[in-house]
Design a protein around this motif. Structure first.
Motif, PDB file in Angstrom:
ATOM      1  N   LEU A 225       0.826  -1.200   0.000  1.00  0.00           N
ATOM      2  CA  LEU A 225       0.000   0.000   0.000  1.00  0.00           C
ATOM      3  C   LEU A 225       0.867   1.259   0.000  1.00  0.00           C
ATOM      4  O   LEU A 225       0.523   2.260  -0.642  1.00  0.00           O
ATOM      5  CB  LEU A 225      -0.926   0.002   1.223  1.00  0.00           C
ATOM      6  CG  LEU A 225      -2.101  -0.978   1.188  1.00  0.00           C
ATOM      7  CD1 LEU A 225      -2.859  -0.938   2.505  1.00  0.00           C
ATOM      8  CD2 LEU A 225      -3.038  -0.644   0.029  1.00  0.00           C
ATOM      9  N   ALA A 226       1.988   1.212   0.710  1.00  0.00           N
ATOM     10  CA  ALA A 226       2.900   2.356   0.717  1.00  0.00           C
ATOM     11  C   ALA A 226       3.466   2.599  -0.679  1.00  0.00           C
ATOM     12  O   ALA A 226       3.550   3.737  -1.144  1.00  0.00           O
ATOM     13  CB  ALA A 226       4.020   2.131   1.726  1.00  0.00           C
ATOM     14  N   VAL A 227       3.847   1.519  -1.366  1.00  0.00           N
ATOM     15  CA  VAL A 227       4.383   1.658  -2.724  1.00  0.00           C
ATOM     16  C   VAL A 227       3.295   2.170  -3.670  1.00  0.00           C
ATOM     17  O   VAL A 227       3.545   3.066  -4.495  1.00  0.00           O
ATOM     18  CB  VAL A 227       4.944   0.306  -3.214  1.00  0.00           C
ATOM     19  CG1 VAL A 227       5.333   0.389  -4.679  1.00  0.00           C
ATOM     20  CG2 VAL A 227       6.142  -0.105  -2.368  1.00  0.00           C
ATOM     21  N   CYS A 228       2.097   1.617  -3.566  1.00  0.00           N
ATOM     22  CA  CYS A 228       0.996   2.086  -4.410  1.00  0.00           C
ATOM     23  C   CYS A 228       0.703   3.556  -4.155  1.00  0.00           C
ATOM     24  O   CYS A 228       0.484   4.333  -5.098  1.00  0.00           O
ATOM     25  CB  CYS A 228      -0.260   1.254  -4.145  1.00  0.00           C
ATOM     26  SG  CYS A 228      -0.164  -0.456  -4.689  1.00  0.00           S
ATOM     27  N   GLY A 229       0.692   3.936  -2.880  1.00  0.00           N
ATOM     28  CA  GLY A 229       0.449   5.334  -2.553  1.00  0.00           C
ATOM     29  C   GLY A 229       1.517   6.242  -3.121  1.00  0.00           C
ATOM     30  O   GLY A 229       1.224   7.336  -3.606  1.00  0.00           O
ATOM     31  N   LEU A 230       2.768   5.791  -3.085  1.00  0.00           N
ATOM     32  CA  LEU A 230       3.865   6.599  -3.614  1.00  0.00           C
ATOM     33  C   LEU A 230       3.731   6.770  -5.129  1.00  0.00           C
ATOM     34  O   LEU A 230       3.835   7.892  -5.657  1.00  0.00           O
ATOM     35  CB  LEU A 230       5.198   5.937  -3.279  1.00  0.00           C
ATOM     36  CG  LEU A 230       6.458   6.621  -3.815  1.00  0.00           C
ATOM     37  CD1 LEU A 230       6.565   8.037  -3.276  1.00  0.00           C
ATOM     38  CD2 LEU A 230       7.699   5.811  -3.448  1.00  0.00           C
ATOM     39  N   PHE A 231       3.474   5.683  -5.840  1.00  0.00           N
ATOM     40  CA  PHE A 231       3.334   5.771  -7.294  1.00  0.00           C
ATOM     41  C   PHE A 231       2.133   6.625  -7.689  1.00  0.00           C
ATOM     42  O   PHE A 231       2.216   7.461  -8.599  1.00  0.00           O
ATOM     43  CB  PHE A 231       3.189   4.370  -7.900  1.00  0.00           C
ATOM     44  CG  PHE A 231       4.502   3.703  -8.188  1.00  0.00           C
ATOM     45  CD1 PHE A 231       5.110   3.849  -9.420  1.00  0.00           C
ATOM     46  CD2 PHE A 231       5.138   2.935  -7.228  1.00  0.00           C
ATOM     47  CE1 PHE A 231       6.323   3.244  -9.697  1.00  0.00           C
ATOM     48  CE2 PHE A 231       6.360   2.331  -7.478  1.00  0.00           C
ATOM     49  CZ  PHE A 231       6.955   2.482  -8.722  1.00  0.00           C
ATOM     50  N   ARG A 232       1.015   6.426  -7.009  1.00  0.00           N
ATOM     51  CA  ARG A 232      -0.164   7.193  -7.359  1.00  0.00           C
ATOM     52  C   ARG A 232      -0.029   8.652  -6.946  1.00  0.00           C
ATOM     53  O   ARG A 232      -0.592   9.544  -7.589  1.00  0.00           O
ATOM     54  CB  ARG A 232      -1.418   6.581  -6.701  1.00  0.00           C
ATOM     55  CG  ARG A 232      -1.789   5.218  -7.218  1.00  0.00           C
ATOM     56  CD  ARG A 232      -1.846   5.143  -8.717  1.00  0.00           C
ATOM     57  NE  ARG A 232      -2.597   6.274  -9.283  1.00  0.00           N
ATOM     58  CZ  ARG A 232      -2.300   6.875 -10.420  1.00  0.00           C
ATOM     59  NH1 ARG A 232      -1.269   6.475 -11.138  1.00  0.00           N
ATOM     60  NH2 ARG A 232      -3.037   7.866 -10.860  1.00  0.00           N
ATOM     61  N   LEU A 233       0.714   8.932  -5.886  1.00  0.00           N
ATOM     62  CA  LEU A 233       0.961  10.314  -5.494  1.00  0.00           C
ATOM     63  C   LEU A 233       1.756  11.046  -6.563  1.00  0.00           C
ATOM     64  O   LEU A 233       1.459  12.194  -6.919  1.00  0.00           O
ATOM     65  CB  LEU A 233       1.713  10.360  -4.158  1.00  0.00           C
ATOM     66  CG  LEU A 233       2.051  11.744  -3.606  1.00  0.00           C
ATOM     67  CD1 LEU A 233       0.779  12.505  -3.271  1.00  0.00           C
ATOM     68  CD2 LEU A 233       2.944  11.627  -2.377  1.00  0.00           C
ATOM     69  N   ILE A 234       2.771  10.381  -7.102  1.00  0.00           N
ATOM     70  CA  ILE A 234       3.563  10.990  -8.168  1.00  0.00           C
ATOM     71  C   ILE A 234       2.700  11.201  -9.411  1.00  0.00           C
ATOM     72  O   ILE A 234       2.732  12.265 -10.048  1.00  0.00           O
ATOM     73  CB  ILE A 234       4.787  10.112  -8.483  1.00  0.00           C
ATOM     74  CG1 ILE A 234       5.736  10.077  -7.270  1.00  0.00           C
ATOM     75  CG2 ILE A 234       5.517  10.617  -9.715  1.00  0.00           C
ATOM     76  CD1 ILE A 234       6.876   9.106  -7.421  1.00  0.00           C
ATOM     77  N   ASP A 235       1.913  10.190  -9.776  1.00  0.00           N
ATOM     78  CA  ASP A 235       1.079  10.305 -10.976  1.00  0.00           C
ATOM     79  C   ASP A 235      -0.053  11.308 -10.807  1.00  0.00           C
ATOM     80  O   ASP A 235      -0.587  11.809 -11.807  1.00  0.00           O
ATOM     81  CB  ASP A 235       0.497   8.937 -11.342  1.00  0.00           C
ATOM     82  CG  ASP A 235       1.467   8.091 -12.143  1.00  0.00           C
ATOM     83  OD1 ASP A 235       2.466   8.648 -12.614  1.00  0.00           O
ATOM     84  OD2 ASP A 235       1.227   6.882 -12.292  1.00  0.00           O
TER      85      ASP A 235
END
Length: 304
Positions: A225-235
């Motif tokens: 979830l942390a990785v998903c949040g990071l990628f989606r935050l950038i996008d």
């Protein structure tokens, strides 16, 4: 005897490193060409008053920080940052929540669940402009099947993208619809790797489903979830097509995020130097937010 044994090893290691570097050079050259060179040009332009309307003052560095000082005084720019943060926070939170919930519901190995998962992946593979056009239709009362259904049951609703109170939320919902499958797919893959033994042992000890999720399942999926949040935050800083098609930054400047404001400065007013400074601020902000998310300490495995 020892020296004879070591020298061939050292020679082989050096040859291996040399071959590795030579094999890496083409990739580094391409990376330099398509990323570092444009980024350097952008940085240099941000220190100049580059403008297509004033060619005589295009490239001089008499006041290299002038654009950045003006940004601090630009209320429209500061408002765009607040709008961007609202959009990023709402869309990322919704994507993580919807993706996690559907992943838990679709976690299984039946053919029906497999087909359902495939259907949910469709929005993610659509081009962003197509997604924007779909939601433009959904948000236009004259042609929207959603609005007509609400009118049929006596619940007429104003256009969400024309209402200043709901326009930003409308964009967030459209962005969530397109990208929640990313979180769902990542979480599903992680759920498939959760060991059965701790779940069975906890069930025998009387743990209910909520306790199983909180104490066993969630610690396994938290790093994902942390990785998903990071990628989606950038996008989330690249939600340009949705804003361009749905609201054009309006009503007023309600949905004018930072990259859209930079687009207006560059292509509407031809202030390329000022727009470059805006782009550099966005880049620095993305790096800062990425670092902050990485420092949250969600990945307990890395801590150990």
């Amino acid at each position: 005897m020892t020296a004879l044994t070591v020298r061939p090893g050292i020679g082989w290691e050096q040859a291996r490193r040399r071959a590795f570097l030579w094999g890496l050079l083409p990739s580094l050259a391409v990376l330099l060409l398509i990323t570092l060179a444009p980024a350097t040009a952008l940085l240099v332009a941000s220190f100049t008053p580059l403008s297509l309307t004033d060619a005589s003052a295009t490239f001089h560095f008499r006041d290299p920080l002038g654009n950045y000082r003006h940004l601090l005084e630009d209320e429209r720019f500061l408002h765009s940052i607040a709008t961007q943060l609202k959009l990023s926070a709402s869309s990322v939170a919704l994507q993580l929540a919807v993706g996690l919930g559907l992943a838990l519901l679709l976690n299984g190995r039946s053919r029906l669940l497999g087909a359902t998962r495939t259907v949910f992946l469709i929005p993610m593979v659509l081009p962003p402009i197509v997604v924007a056009l779909i939601w433009k239709i959904m948000y236009t009362p004259d042609v929207s099947p959603l609005h007509r259904a609400l009118e049929a049951v006596g619940l007429p609703v104003r256009s969400l993208i024309a209402n200043p109170d709901t326009a930003l939320w409308a964009i967030s919902i459209a962005d969530t619809w397109q990208w929640f499958p990313f979180t769902m797919l990542m979480v599903l893959a992680t759920l498939q790797m959760v060991p059965d033994e701790p779940l069975e042992a906890a069930s025998l000890d009387g743990a209910n489903r909520w306790q199983l999720f909180v104490y066993i399942v969630f610690p396994h999926i938290r790093p994902v979830l942390a990785v998903c949040g990071l990628f989606r935050l950038i996008d989330s800083f690249k939600a340009f097509p949705l804003i361009y098609v749905l609201t054009d930054g309006g009503p007023g400047t309600v949905t004018e995020v930072t990259n859209y404001y930079g687009f207006i400065q560059a292509f509407n007013f031809s202030y390329w130097g000022y727009a470059s400074a805006i782009a550099m601020v966005i880049l620095a902000g993305v790096f800062a937010l990425s670092w902050l998310v990485g420092r949250l300490g969600w990945n307990e495995h890395d801590k150990r």
